[in-house]
Write an enzyme that holds these catalytic residues in place. Structure first.
Site, mmCIF file in Angstrom:
data_model
loop_
_atom_site.group_PDB
_atom_site.id
_atom_site.type_symbol
_atom_site.label_atom_id
_atom_site.label_comp_id
_atom_site.label_asym_id
_atom_site.label_seq_id
_atom_site.Cartn_x
_atom_site.Cartn_y
_atom_site.Cartn_z
ATOM 1 N N GLY A 203 0.823 -1.206 0.000
ATOM 2 C CA GLY A 203 0.000 0.000 0.000
ATOM 3 C C GLY A 203 0.853 1.251 0.000
ATOM 4 O O GLY A 203 2.041 1.199 -0.322
ATOM 5 N N ASN A 204 0.262 2.366 0.339
ATOM 6 C CA ASN A 204 1.027 3.608 0.442
ATOM 7 C C ASN A 204 0.420 4.467 1.541
ATOM 8 O O ASN A 204 -0.593 4.100 2.131
ATOM 9 C CB ASN A 204 1.060 4.345 -0.907
ATOM 10 C CG ASN A 204 -0.331 4.682 -1.387
ATOM 11 O OD1 ASN A 204 -1.023 5.500 -0.795
ATOM 12 N ND2 ASN A 204 -0.763 4.005 -2.459
ATOM 13 N N ARG A 205 1.042 5.609 1.804
ATOM 14 C CA ARG A 205 0.669 6.378 2.990
ATOM 15 C C ARG A 205 -0.425 7.415 2.741
ATOM 16 O O ARG A 205 -0.699 8.236 3.611
ATOM 17 C CB ARG A 205 1.919 7.062 3.567
ATOM 18 C CG ARG A 205 2.875 6.069 4.209
ATOM 19 C CD ARG A 205 4.171 6.757 4.605
ATOM 20 N NE ARG A 205 3.941 7.971 5.345
ATOM 21 C CZ ARG A 205 4.773 9.015 5.357
ATOM 22 N NH1 ARG A 205 5.883 8.959 4.656
ATOM 23 N NH2 ARG A 205 4.494 10.077 6.061
ATOM 24 N N SER A 206 -1.053 7.379 1.574
ATOM 25 C CA SER A 206 -2.083 8.391 1.307
ATOM 26 C C SER A 206 -3.272 8.212 2.259
ATOM 27 O O SER A 206 -3.803 7.111 2.400
ATOM 28 C CB SER A 206 -2.557 8.268 -0.139
ATOM 29 O OG SER A 206 -3.645 9.129 -0.332
ATOM 30 N N ALA A 276 -3.529 7.919 -4.746
ATOM 31 C CA ALA A 276 -2.177 7.388 -4.933
ATOM 32 C C ALA A 276 -2.340 5.944 -5.401
ATOM 33 O O ALA A 276 -2.789 5.081 -4.632
ATOM 34 C CB ALA A 276 -1.412 7.448 -3.624
#
Ligand SMILES: Cc1cc2nc3c(=O)[nH]c(=O)nc-3n(C[C@H](O)[C@H](O)[C@H](O)COP(=O)(O)O)c2cc1C
Length: 409
Positions: A203-206, A276
């Protein structure tokens, strides 16, 4: 005619609000004054009633038959709190509703403008600073305070702005509020997750806060909005809940997001790709949870490239449709984030590209943001910094400018 609630709280500057109410009434607006109990110690009820030409109540127990504690907020097109004391700003930030002004502020979806007034020490106190930041992040517009003469002969920042300035800023907000009416808008927000196995993902930090602010600002300004939300926290999404013009579609992976965006795009005038999106997904998702085999050997995940959703939306763009892309960039050797954004703008062909610098401590999860908006040719058309809502409004201003300056198709 605009239905305006003017909240008045307990500061000396309340006498200036008499003039503010007069200006609004003279312009033909329907003005309802809601003073706090303390405000009435500075300027009395008969003054407010005669100047506003409407009945004035301050307690939730007055005029109960008309459910006034929520009806005023629901009816309002605009709420102005002037002067806003340190105490009332703190109550607004905390969402307290122990008087008619508090319930009205919680019941309204109209734009809220506050004009703080207090001594410099109170204005600069960390508690007040924090409350103001919180209110700004929620979309409250803050006008002033000015630097000048204060009660008791002191001078410094804390003086309430002049009524003319507050009125102009507040009415500008309402005017702009409907400037997206008739537009159908699709906004993606959040961060996609690519499964590795049934319990893990890449995943990502958005957080989705910027995308949500963009969707909410568009709906507030009159657009019909579809928000395609990839793993946006319920707490973040709550800010959009109950908005009549905002529909939320939840998605998980980049492929799901692509399908949702493509489905919604055909009926849209503006597409904003703020989510994102994972560049890669795992080639073979394990149907069982991966476990260590005890030998100490590592594992390798094969990643395959996801489709470029923004480029796909641009190439399928309908006549008259505006596509806005986002580029979250980290600066690299000898190349600024704007340079990188320019290359991306050229590659993707979106009408606008919003570039923001991200890093270990910038861009994600916060309530503030800074963006540079590039045209399709890589020209800087705006640089904006502030709460995510302020950034969202500046983005919509730029979208509107680009749509009106475009040659007719
Ligand atoms: C003469 C006088 C002037 C005041 N002026 C201010 C002011 O300008 N700003 C402020 O934050 N509080 C001011 N206060 C303090 C507030 O009246 C007090 O915090 C009150 O509880 C505010 O209540 P309210 O926010 O419910 O109206 C003043 C108090 C007095 C007695």
């Amino acid at each position: 005619m605009v239905f305006i609630v003017v909240g008045v709280t307990g500061g000396i500057a309340a006498y200036k609000t008499v003039h503010l109410v007069r200006l609004l009434v003279k312009e033909g607006h329907d003005v309802h004054v809601v003073p706090t109990a303390d405000a009435l110690r500075f300027v009395g009820l008969p003054t407010w009633e005669s100047i506003s030409r409407n009945p004035v109540t301050t307690s939730v127990h007055d005029d109960v038959a008309r459910v006034r504690h929520v009806s005023l907020g629901r009816s309002a097109d605009l709420v102005i709190v002037a002067p806003a004391t340190a105490n009332s700003l703190a109550k607004m930030a905390a969402g307290l509703a122990d008087d008619l002004l508090g319930t009205t502020l919680l019941a309204t979806t109209a734009p809220v403008v506050v004009a703080p007034a207090m001594h410099t020490e109170m204005w600069r106190h960390a508690a007040t600073t924090h409350n103001i930041e919180l209110l700004r992040a929620r979309g409250v517009a803050v006008v002033g305070p000015d630097d000048g003469a204060l009660t008791g002969g002191d001078t410094g920042p804390g003086r309430m702005s002049e009524p003319e300035v507050i009125v102009a800023a507040a009415l500008h907000l309402v005017g702009r509020r409907r400037d997206l009416e008739g537009l159908r808008v699709v906004v993606s927000a959040g961060g996609t997750r690519e499964p590795i196995d049934p319990v893990r993902f890449i995943g990502n930090r958005s957080s989705g806060k910027q995308g949500l602010a963009i969707a909410k600002a568009a709906a507030d300004r009159g657009a019909e909005v579809v928000l395609v939300a990839a793993h946006v926290d319920d707490a973040v999404l709550a800010a959009a809940s109950g908005h009549a013009r905002l529909e939320v579609v939840r998605v998980g992976t980049a492929a799901e997001l692509a399908v949702a965006m493509t489905d919604a795009a055909s009926a849209a005038d503006v597409l904003v790709m703020a989510a994102a999106v994972a560049d890669y997904r795992v080639a073979r998702v394990s149907s069982r949870k991966l476990s260590k085999d005890g030998t100490g050997a590592g594992i390798t995940l094969d990643l395959v490239e996801n489709d470029d959703i923004l480029a796909g939306l641009v190439s399928a763009r309908a006549l008259g449709q505006t596509v806005v892309g986002f580029a979250a960039e980290t600066p690299s050797d000898g190349e600024t984030v704007i340079d990188r954004g320019r290359r991306k703008a050229a590659r993707k062909g979106a009408d606008l590209l919003a570039v923001n610098e991200v890093g270990w401590s910038a861009g994600f999860e916060t309530d503030e943001n800074a963006l540079t908006l590039l045209s399709a040719t890589g020209e800087v058309i705006a640089t904006v910094e502030g709460s995510k809502r302020e950034v969202a409004d500046a983005l919509w201003d730029a979208v509107l400018r680009s749509r009106t300056s475009r040659p007719a198709a």
